[in-house]
Design a protein around this motif. Structure first.
Motif, short mmCIF file in Angstrom:
data_model
loop_
_atom_site.label_atom_id
_atom_site.label_comp_id
_atom_site.label_asym_id
_atom_site.label_seq_id
_atom_site.Cartn_x
_atom_site.Cartn_y
_atom_site.Cartn_z
N PHE A 38 0.83 -1.21 0.00
CA PHE A 38 0.00 0.00 0.00
C PHE A 38 0.87 1.26 0.00
O PHE A 38 0.62 2.20 -0.76
CB PHE A 38 -0.93 -0.01 1.22
N GLY A 41 2.29 2.30 -3.25
CA GLY A 41 1.42 2.87 -4.27
C GLY A 41 0.35 1.93 -4.79
O GLY A 41 -0.47 2.32 -5.62
N THR A 42 0.32 0.68 -4.36
CA THR A 42 -0.74 -0.24 -4.78
C THR A 42 -1.90 -0.09 -3.80
O THR A 42 -1.98 -0.78 -2.79
CB THR A 42 -0.22 -1.70 -4.79
N TYR A 43 -2.79 0.84 -4.10
CA TYR A 43 -3.82 1.22 -3.15
C TYR A 43 -4.88 0.14 -2.96
O TYR A 43 -5.58 0.13 -1.95
CB TYR A 43 -4.46 2.54 -3.57
N GLU A 44 -4.98 -0.78 -3.91
CA GLU A 44 -5.93 -1.89 -3.77
C GLU A 44 -5.54 -2.83 -2.63
O GLU A 44 -6.38 -3.55 -2.09
CB GLU A 44 -6.05 -2.69 -5.07
N SER A 45 -4.27 -2.84 -2.26
CA SER A 45 -3.82 -3.74 -1.21
C SER A 45 -4.29 -3.30 0.18
O SER A 45 -4.21 -4.08 1.14
CB SER A 45 -2.30 -3.89 -1.22
N LEU A 46 -4.83 -2.07 0.29
CA LEU A 46 -5.37 -1.63 1.58
C LEU A 46 -6.59 -2.47 1.98
O LEU A 46 -6.76 -2.81 3.15
CB LEU A 46 -5.75 -0.14 1.52
N ARG A 101 -7.49 6.14 11.58
CA ARG A 101 -6.43 6.80 10.80
C ARG A 101 -5.36 7.44 11.69
O ARG A 101 -4.73 8.42 11.31
CB ARG A 101 -7.00 7.87 9.86
#
Length: 157
Positions: A38, A41-46, A101
């Motif tokens: 994440f 930069g691979t935001y799908e991994s969140l 957060r």
């Protein structure tokens, strides 16, 4: 008057502890990899990071039940129970900080949590398993008893 000898401790609770702690260790390493993905930069991994956190929370609660079984009826050590209880509280705090957060708390607690999981994993594998119960074969008299160590030995002529 002496009391009868205690029955040997069962092996299966410690084996279950090893299984759950190994699973937790693998999930913790995967969690770190997903967080790194994440941040790379691979935001799908969140979303995968969140799903893995829920799986990890489920397994840590399962390990808490296993730690109770290690202590009773397994007559094992107390450390798996208190360390898993601390890990359970830490996982709940970690999930709360992640959804809130609070990244400073989340990252710091994550490092401590992974370290604690790996220390518990090493401890589970270092804990010696009780000896297996000997299977008695019927002796010459049909009693099924094993010979006593240090007892008389018969020599065939």
């Amino acid at each position: 008057m002496t009391s009868p000898p205690a029955a040997p401790a069962p092996r299966w609770p410690l084996i279950l502890l090893r299984v759950t702690s190994t699973t937790l260790g693998l999930l913790a390493v995967l969690q770190v990899m997903l967080a790194g993905s994440f941040l790379n930069g691979t935001y799908e991994s969140l979303k995968d990071h969140e799903g893995n956190a829920m799986t990890l929370a489920t397994v840590v609660v399962l390990q808490l039940a296993v730690a109770v079984l290690v202590r009773w009826p397994g007559r094992g050590p107390l450390w798996p129970l208190w360390s898993t209880a601390v890990l359970t509280v830490a996982v709940i705090g970690q999930i709360t900080a992640g959804y809130g957060r609070a990244l400073g708390v989340h990252v710091t607690l994550g490092v401590l949590l992974v370290s604690g999981i790996l220390f518990a994993l090493v401890g589970a594998w270092r804990e010696p398993l009780p000896a297996r119960a000997a299977v008695a074969e019927p002796g010459p008299d049909g009693s099924g008893r094993l010979p006593r160590p240090g007892g008389p030995v018969e020599v065939a002529k």
